[in-house]
Design a protein around this motif. Structure first.
Motif, short mmCIF file in Angstrom:
data_model
loop_
_atom_site.label_atom_id
_atom_site.label_comp_id
_atom_site.label_asym_id
_atom_site.label_seq_id
_atom_site.Cartn_x
_atom_site.Cartn_y
_atom_site.Cartn_z
N ASN A 9 0.84 -1.22 0.00
CA ASN A 9 0.00 0.00 0.00
C ASN A 9 0.87 1.26 0.00
O ASN A 9 0.56 2.23 -0.68
N LYS A 12 2.31 1.62 -3.47
CA LYS A 12 1.24 2.05 -4.38
C LYS A 12 0.98 3.55 -4.22
O LYS A 12 0.87 4.29 -5.21
N ASN A 13 0.92 3.99 -2.97
CA ASN A 13 0.72 5.44 -2.72
C ASN A 13 1.81 6.26 -3.36
O ASN A 13 1.55 7.34 -3.90
N GLU A 16 1.22 6.62 -6.90
CA GLU A 16 0.09 7.51 -7.16
C GLU A 16 0.52 8.97 -7.05
O GLU A 16 0.06 9.83 -7.81
N LYS A 23 -2.53 9.63 -14.29
CA LYS A 23 -3.61 8.93 -13.58
C LYS A 23 -4.00 7.65 -14.32
O LYS A 23 -4.23 6.61 -13.72
N GLY A 27 -3.82 3.84 -13.02
CA GLY A 27 -5.01 2.98 -13.02
C GLY A 27 -4.79 1.70 -13.81
O GLY A 27 -5.22 0.62 -13.41
N ASP A 31 -2.73 0.06 -10.15
CA ASP A 31 -3.94 -0.21 -9.38
C ASP A 31 -4.51 -1.60 -9.66
O ASP A 31 -5.25 -2.15 -8.84
N THR A 32 -4.15 -2.15 -10.79
CA THR A 32 -4.69 -3.48 -11.12
C THR A 32 -3.81 -4.61 -10.57
O THR A 32 -4.17 -5.78 -10.65
N GLU A 34 -1.68 -6.78 -7.64
CA GLU A 34 -2.05 -7.20 -6.28
C GLU A 34 -0.91 -7.99 -5.65
O GLU A 34 -0.36 -8.90 -6.30
#
Ligand SMILES: Nc1ncnc2c1ncn2[C@@H]1O[C@H](COP(=O)(O)OP(=O)(O)OP(=O)(O)O)[C@@H](O)[C@H]1O
Length: 446
Positions: A9, A12-13, A16, A23, A27, A31-32, A34
């Motif tokens: 996380n 990921k931040n 971002e 963006k 995305g 974001d996809t 895991e």
């Protein structure tokens, strides 16, 4: 190792917030994705397709490594698995009934990889290993508690887990519990908040083997110490084995209750010191075999020469080299290893820093002499730079505490610990000090 979901996380931040990433890109690619697991410095990440894997490999991996380092303070490389591959792996596992061998079992919290079989005996750890074996043969009888101490990443946790595995192998009904002192503290606080102290007592006192990692974090925590004292007494009186680790001897842990200090010393305290070259090579060889990769002897020797600090760093280097070889789709050679370590500036960041270099930089920074830094003068204008220099020597080099003491005009190692602890705790509140230490660090490792 940090919790991989939190770590992901954070990474990921960072993506971002990264201005160079649109963006839409975020995305589509980040974001996809895991996270699936984090083991041995490798984070397995599930991505949608081969196309996604290629994009990550070409454009995002370098940043991933950089962000991961910021949050985990260690080297972590990504390994990508597509959705299809992941599903196929899962169904294979279900068919063969096998489980991921590396995950901790829920109750004991033992890491499946930390066994005696995978522990390489060598200089620096043979006494500790012998004591661990002895305790595994006769728990609760010979050395209780068994107390391992020493620098970071040298195998203390590995050895304590190995005792747990061995006892379970001898008798699968053995109740083994591993906990870090931080987790113990949090658990205790939660139990008070939720009115569940009885449950807490049950959990830690109804065991045959209690393994508590990093007990130096009990420092200053009065109520937890009180609670741990009673846990210790209950287990000790019932002749249950207790194994503890710490980065220092019990009497060097600040504000540890005297009765705990004396109890920690009842059994046997053994230090683990950094491995010599031969041991480092043997450890690398063992890791290569475990990972099933071919690495020539001269390459193993090259890596072991390059990384001479602790074993966690050695493992990190190995993980990087393997990931690099995969990315390049080539075999591991000395040239490739050199490239992998060079491209990421690995191992060269700290190993070149020496205590005299630190003393020199600190002296210049504060306009005092090196002789004063090493001397005994008690003026504040000299004492603070001296303490900072000791702090940096512990943080940026792998010298032992006694060695640092010697380099500072023959001071006792307790003086070094005291200086280190003082600067470390003041750094949290003193902005000026934090700036000065930050300046010095960036001068020392540009
Ligand atoms: N003798 C050894 N043989 C094989 N692997 C080792 C050995 N010593 C340490 N390792 C490996 O090095 C890594 C770091 O070891 P470990 O976590 O036990 O260190 P530690 O002393 O507990 O460090 P810390 O104080 O930071 O918790 C682990 O992955 C461990 O398996």
């Amino acid at each position: 190792m940090p919790n991989y979901i939190d770590l992901w996380n954070n990474i990921k931040n960072s993506f971002e917030k990264d201005d160079s990433m649109s963006k839409a890109s975020f995305g589509a690619w980040v974001d996809t994705a895991e996270p699936i697991s984090l083991e041995n410095h490798v984070m397995k990440i599930k991505v949608l397709s081969n196309l996604h894997r290629d994009y990550w490999t070409k454009h995002l991996t370098e940043k991933f490594v950089e962000y991961a380092y910021q949050f985990a303070d260690q080297d972590i490389t990504p390994e990508f698995v597509t959705e299809d591959e992941f599903e196929a792996q899962k169904s294979n596992q279900a068919q063969s009934g096998s489980k991921e061998p590396e995950f901790s079992t829920e109750d004991t919290q033992l890491n499946g990889r930390y066994t005696f079989d995978t522990f390489v005996i060598g200089s620096g750890n043979q006494m500790a290993h012998a004591a661990a074996m002895a305790v595994s043969d006769e728990p609760g009888v010979l050395y209780n508690p068994l107390f391992f101490y020493g620098g970071v990443g040298l195998g203390k946790t590995h050895l304590m887990h190995a005792i747990g595995h061995q006892l379970l192998e001898n008798d699968p009904k053995t109740r083994v519990k591993y906990v870090t002192s931080e987790a113990f503290t949090n658990d205790f606080i939660n139990s008070i908040q939720k009115n569940k102290t009885e449950e807490f007592h049950e959990k830690y006192r109804n065991v045959d083997l209690l393994l508590v990692d990093d007990v130096q974090f009990f420092a200053d925590k009065e109520a937890t110490q009180e609670e741990f004292f009673h846990t210790f007494e209950a287990l000790y009186n019932a002749q249950k084995q207790i194994v503890l680790t710490s980065d220092r001897l019990p009497n060097e842990i600040p504000k540890l209750q005297e009765r705990l200090v004396s109890r920690f010393k009842w059994g046997l305290s053994i230090d683990i010191t950094p491995p010599n070259l031969e041991t480092r090579i043997a450890i690398l060889r063992e890791k290569a075999q475990a990972d099933n990769v071919e690495i020539p002897d001269e390459t193993l020797e090259y890596i072991a020469n390059r990384i001479d600090s602790n074993i966690r760093e050695l493992e990190g280097a190995m993980a990087r080299i393997q990931a690099y070889a995969k990315l390049q789709n080539s075999a591991i050679t000395t040239d490739l290893a050199a490239d992998a370590l060079r491209s990421l500036n690995f191992g060269s960041n700290l190993s070149h820093i020496t205590i005299p270099m630190i003393q020199d930089k600190v002296a210049k920074y504060f306009h005092v002499s090196v002789a004063d830094i090493k001397g005994k003068k008690r003026m504040k204008s000299i004492v603070i730079p001296r303490q900072i220099a000791m702090y940096l020597s512990r943080e940026l080099t792998d010298n032992s505490l006694p060695k640092i003491g010697t380099e500072f005009g023959g001071k006792d190692h307790t003086t070094v610990i005291h200086s280190f602890d003082k600067i470390k705790s003041e750094l949290e509140n003193d902005e000026e000090l934090a700036r000065q230490v930050g300046d010095l660090k960036s001068e020392l490792k540009p």
